[in-house]
Write a protein that holds these residues in place. Sequence first.
Motif, PDB file in Angstrom:
ATOM      1  N   PHE B  13       0.813  -1.231   0.000  1.00 31.89           N
ATOM      2  CA  PHE B  13       0.000   0.000   0.000  1.00 31.89           C
ATOM      3  C   PHE B  13       0.838   1.269   0.000  1.00 31.89           C
ATOM      4  N   ASP B  14       2.044   1.189   0.570  1.00 29.96           N
ATOM      5  CA  ASP B  14       2.873   2.395   0.550  1.00 29.96           C
ATOM      6  C   ASP B  14       3.234   2.772  -0.880  1.00 29.96           C
ATOM      7  N   ARG B  15       3.517   1.743  -1.692  1.00 32.74           N
ATOM      8  CA  ARG B  15       3.830   2.015  -3.091  1.00 32.74           C
ATOM      9  C   ARG B  15       2.600   2.507  -3.836  1.00 32.74           C
ATOM     10  N   ALA B  16       1.453   1.887  -3.548  1.00 33.77           N
ATOM     11  CA  ALA B  16       0.222   2.308  -4.204  1.00 33.77           C
ATOM     12  C   ALA B  16      -0.053   3.777  -3.897  1.00 33.77           C
ATOM     13  N   GLU B  17       0.184   4.137  -2.642  1.00 29.14           N
ATOM     14  CA  GLU B  17      -0.039   5.530  -2.243  1.00 29.14           C
ATOM     15  C   GLU B  17       0.877   6.467  -3.026  1.00 29.14           C
ATOM     16  N   GLN B  18       2.135   6.046  -3.116  1.00 30.55           N
ATOM     17  CA  GLN B  18       3.129   6.859  -3.818  1.00 30.55           C
ATOM     18  C   GLN B  18       2.712   7.087  -5.276  1.00 30.55           C
ATOM     19  N   VAL B  19       2.262   6.003  -5.920  1.00 26.14           N
ATOM     20  CA  VAL B  19       1.868   6.109  -7.321  1.00 26.14           C
ATOM     21  C   VAL B  19       0.595   6.943  -7.447  1.00 26.14           C
ATOM     22  N   ALA B  20      -0.340   6.748  -6.512  1.00 26.99           N
ATOM     23  CA  ALA B  20      -1.590   7.524  -6.548  1.00 26.99           C
ATOM     24  C   ALA B  20      -1.280   9.018  -6.464  1.00 26.99           C
ATOM     25  N   ARG B  21      -0.353   9.369  -5.595  1.00 25.52           N
ATOM     26  CA  ARG B  21       0.028  10.781  -5.466  1.00 25.52           C
ATOM     27  C   ARG B  21       0.639  11.295  -6.760  1.00 25.52           C
ATOM     28  N   PRO B  29      -7.847  12.424 -11.745  1.00 29.16           N
ATOM     29  CA  PRO B  29      -8.679  11.889 -10.676  1.00 29.16           C
ATOM     30  C   PRO B  29      -8.505  10.370 -10.569  1.00 29.16           C
ATOM     31  N   LEU B  30      -8.680   9.847  -9.353  1.00 36.11           N
ATOM     32  CA  LEU B  30      -8.476   8.413  -9.142  1.00 36.11           C
ATOM     33  C   LEU B  30      -9.680   7.786  -8.463  1.00 36.11           C
ATOM     34  N   VAL B  31      -9.994   6.579  -8.850  1.00 38.90           N
ATOM     35  CA  VAL B  31     -10.892   5.745  -8.061  1.00 38.90           C
ATOM     36  C   VAL B  31     -10.107   4.499  -7.698  1.00 38.90           C
ATOM     37  N   THR B  42      -5.405  -2.195   7.823  1.00 37.57           N
ATOM     38  CA  THR B  42      -4.501  -1.772   6.753  1.00 37.57           C
ATOM     39  C   THR B  42      -5.225  -0.853   5.777  1.00 37.57           C
ATOM     40  N   TYR B  43      -6.438  -1.254   5.464  1.00 39.69           N
ATOM     41  CA  TYR B  43      -7.214  -0.495   4.488  1.00 39.69           C
ATOM     42  C   TYR B  43      -7.498   0.911   5.006  1.00 39.69           C
ATOM     43  N   ARG B  44      -7.908   0.985   6.267  1.00 34.69           N
ATOM     44  CA  ARG B  44      -8.239   2.301   6.829  1.00 34.69           C
ATOM     45  C   ARG B  44      -7.014   3.214   6.848  1.00 34.69           C
ATOM     46  N   LYS B  45      -5.895   2.615   7.178  1.00 34.99           N
ATOM     47  CA  LYS B  45      -4.671   3.402   7.213  1.00 34.99           C
ATOM     48  C   LYS B  45      -4.363   3.970   5.826  1.00 34.99           C
ATOM     49  N   PHE B  46      -4.590   3.134   4.839  1.00 34.09           N
ATOM     50  CA  PHE B  46      -4.335   3.526   3.448  1.00 34.09           C
ATOM     51  C   PHE B  46      -5.264   4.669   3.034  1.00 34.09           C
ATOM     52  N   VAL B  47      -6.554   4.508   3.384  1.00 32.56           N
ATOM     53  CA  VAL B  47      -7.537   5.537   3.030  1.00 32.56           C
ATOM     54  C   VAL B  47      -7.183   6.850   3.717  1.00 32.56           C
ATOM     55  N   ASN B  48      -6.820   6.778   4.988  1.00 31.87           N
ATOM     56  CA  ASN B  48      -6.436   7.981   5.726  1.00 31.87           C
ATOM     57  C   ASN B  48      -5.227   8.666   5.105  1.00 31.87           C
ATOM     58  N   ALA B  49      -4.281   7.839   4.703  1.00 30.48           N
ATOM     59  CA  ALA B  49      -3.052   8.410   4.160  1.00 30.48           C
ATOM     60  C   ALA B  49      -3.332   9.248   2.922  1.00 30.48           C
ATOM     61  N   LEU B  50      -4.381   8.857   2.173  1.00 27.73           N
ATOM     62  CA  LEU B  50      -4.673   9.582   0.935  1.00 27.73           C
ATOM     63  C   LEU B  50      -5.762  10.644   1.130  1.00 27.73           C
ATOM     64  N   SER B  51      -6.167  10.882   2.401  1.00 25.59           N
ATOM     65  CA  SER B  51      -7.333  11.736   2.628  1.00 25.59           C
ATOM     66  C   SER B  51      -7.083  13.195   2.247  1.00 25.59           C
ATOM     67  N   ASP B  52      -5.802  13.579   2.130  1.00 28.28           N
ATOM     68  CA  ASP B  52      -5.534  14.970   1.767  1.00 28.28           C
ATOM     69  C   ASP B  52      -5.745  15.238   0.277  1.00 28.28           C
ATOM     70  N   LEU B  53      -5.912  14.198  -0.523  1.00 26.80           N
ATOM     71  CA  LEU B  53      -6.149  14.399  -1.952  1.00 26.80           C
ATOM     72  C   LEU B  53      -7.652  14.467  -2.198  1.00 26.80           C
ATOM     73  N   ASP B  54      -8.091  15.518  -2.875  1.00 28.07           N
ATOM     74  CA  ASP B  54      -9.552  15.631  -3.035  1.00 28.07           C
ATOM     75  C   ASP B  54     -10.075  14.918  -4.279  1.00 28.07           C
ATOM     76  N   GLN B  55      -9.193  14.570  -5.196  1.00 28.40           N
ATOM     77  CA  GLN B  55      -9.689  13.918  -6.416  1.00 28.40           C
ATOM     78  C   GLN B  55      -9.582  12.392  -6.325  1.00 28.40           C
ATOM     79  N   VAL B  56      -9.680  11.843  -5.133  1.00 26.36           N
ATOM     80  CA  VAL B  56      -9.564  10.397  -4.966  1.00 26.36           C
ATOM     81  C   VAL B  56     -10.836   9.844  -4.336  1.00 26.36           C
ATOM     82  N   GLU B  57     -11.400   8.834  -4.980  1.00 23.21           N
ATOM     83  CA  GLU B  57     -12.580   8.157  -4.428  1.00 23.21           C
ATOM     84  C   GLU B  57     -12.216   6.696  -4.196  1.00 23.21           C
TER      85      GLU B  57
END
Lengths: 337, 566
Positions: B13-21, B29-31, B42-57
């Motif tokens: 998930f850390d890599r996924a986050e990096q790529v999503a950013r 925009p990302l879904v 793990t999932y919640r942590k991942f969602v939280n980590a990306l919460s600062d991006l507004d174009q992510v669902e």
Amino acid sequence: MVSLLQSYAMRLRRKRHRVRAFRKHFSLKPVVDRTRKIRSGDILLFSTMRDEFVRLPFFLQYYRALGVSHFLIVDNDSSDGGREFMADQPDVSIWTTKASYKGSKFGVDWLNWLQRKYGHGHWTLVVDPDELFIYPFCDTRPIRALTDWLDTSQVKSFGAMLLDMYPKGRIDEVRYLPGQDPLEIAGWFDPGNYVIEKNRQYGNLWIQGGPRSRVFFPDRPKKAPALNKTPLVRWDKRYTYISSTHTLLPRGLNLTYDEWGGEKASGILLHAKFLNTFTAKAEEELQRGQHYAGSVEYKSYAEKFQDSPDLWCKWSEKYINWRQLEILGLMSKGNWA
Amino acid sequence: MSVGIIMLVHTAFDRAEQVARHWAASGCPLVIHADRNVPNATYRKFVNALSDLDQVEFAKRHRCEWGTWGLVAATQEASEIMLKSFPEVRHVYLASGSCLPLRPVQELIDYLADRPQTDFIESATTADVPWTIGGLDHERFTLRFPFSWRRHRKLFDRYVALQRKVGYKRRIPNGIVPHMGSQWWCLTRQTLSAILTDPERATYDRYFKRVWIPDESYFQTLSRLYSRQIESRSLTLSKFDYQGKPHIFYDDHLQLLRRSDCFVARKIWPFANRLYNAFLTDAAGAMKRTEPNPGKIDRIFAKAVERRTRGRPGLLMQSRFPVEGRENGLTCAQYSVFEGFSDLFENFEPWLAKVTGTRVHGHLFAPERAEFSDGQTVMNGALSDSAKLRDYNPQAFLASLIWNTRGERQCFQLGPRDNIKDIEWQLARDQNAQISVISGAWAVPLFKSNMNFADIRQEAALLQQVESKHLDVLRSQWGKARVRIWTMAEFIEAPMEPLQTIIDEIGKQSVHGLAEVPKMADLTGFGQFLQNLKNQGMHPYLMGDFPVEHRLHEPQGQTRKPYLVR
């Protein structure tokens, strides 16, 4: 029907080895136990040693660089300070025993026990202090890359043939110093004189050859030591090594080779046995008689080294890297690219 | 107008986050869909980590096991969110968490903006493509697959066999034509929405739920119904091994990936720091422009598959030990075996070496030692001349010798005095062997020897017996070697012709023909010698007919001018 019976016999044999491991483990006394530091997914190294102090600094350095997270060591009554040295290392857990090496099936029982207790669910590497593990891309990819790839390929064991390394000239000519890369001295090997036979009972390959066959056993090739090894296994507490790391049970773990013409991925254990330390070691081992088949190997060494202690020949090959071993056909990338 | 990214994630998930950013930084925009098997924490942590991006669902989580419907359902759902939440999106790019953008995202956006109507989806009919796993191509659309291929292979196979036997076939709805291809596509809003809002979608979904590996065929088939313009290729670089698993990219692939003409690569090993650092940077640093050369990538991975499935012919090693019949060549290169030639010709070996430039050994299987060329005691590969080591496994000895000397043709002598019993079958079965026999020539050394005649008689009887059996082996119907057999009488009639043929086949010799001929032994009195053996009750027949007075055949060393062929 026959195969059912065979399977059952194998099952019993596996259980018997597990019981042996249990019995023998009482002789192991922990010196330092840091196993609480082991995290899931860590790659663990298991080894037995006896008076190998001089080799240990490089050994640790080599395997740390590959990405081994924790070393679990059985010390068989060293008196050269090796035990104390290892006990000081932050990533080492060490047990000691004065019990007979032979009586523990040359260390197999001890390590089987430790692997069962600490190795379950981990990738475990079982090597001696004089063995350096080489695998495809080992110069650019850590061992974790290999084990991850084996996981996705649903492969549980990885074969690595023992490749005897030797110096050019008398083996007692150059002194090996602690921390030194042993391949600087023993950098040569036999590239293409190996013979293979399939072991019908366990399904593994029986490989012989190399300098030990060529120089020590030209008249008794059958007695030459086995070179096939399966040192890297995704361990499960039901698994057991049968004889050194040559043979495993259940038998499926021994199928590290392809029978339909293709090549599976495989590695090499560079065996830096023949250093100046060897002569003294051979003499001592001969005295103790603690090695395989009545130490026939060491007897043969002692005889041979008296008159011609040079294993090098015109066609010896100098080690460069894993790609060289791959091209020579000693190991294979298999499907890994 | 922009590109929306659907990202399917199940690990790292850390890599996924990096790529999503990285995608988001370029305004995509990302879904994101995460596998249901991922622990909630793990999932919640991942969602939280990306919460600062507004174009992510985030899409509702489905269980995504390899080759099952879950992957399609996840994609459908994520697509619906994408189309609804981000109306400015024109192209939707399906990617995974282990995908890595190889070129600046802006390049991808521009590229797609120039092709507003094009759908990039690899989509081929089953008849056209060879990529099938488990031997199922069209049948994946006509059979049922209730059992997991990964976990219950036996049940899976048996159920397939059963359906074949009964002749069961599913009906393909509405006459659609099944297509397959890489699951990583990039579709236009028009095509994607048409698929998702099709009035028949329920029918198709019901059908594809039971198709094997639907993620490689659902969109690939249905896009054919609606797309205005399909470009049947994936913009994602993805290579598969022989089991259908994707190859993984590591740090040492950096230069290779720079040469790809694809926008995105998969899969990347999560710990490949160098790759992530090199490609996830700003546009300026991202692409050290190199001429695209996707062929090179193809070659490397095709080679890996080949090595795993066919291996290197003639190599026996720790991870390649084929059962009989699957060797794909018992040895790795062609070689020549000569029987009787060095008995008949006095200087055959040096002559052959000179004429052909090959490596010529003596009797490799002699009982005393392996007679390597130039009297060497150790050969290439540190192969020892010890007879015991050789006879311990003669097949391995031969295979090693030929393997160790790749690039230099090997020739050696063989005869009935040698330890041939354990090697003759291997030679006869080996298509790389060129075996030339002058039968009965073993009698020449006996003829020249100084032994007592009784011993000669005994030895001759033994050698004749051994060679006769050996010839049976060479003539066996199982043989694959190129075997030529002459009786000695036949051969000395016109020796240069067969020699020329053999040497032509070796193919090393100069165009001027054989400038020099080997010196034949003086056979004066040989006919009488054979007659003497006969008189003693031992009938030598393998050498053919030699009249007692042998004037006609008598070969001449110096007396006659050597005759040349050509």
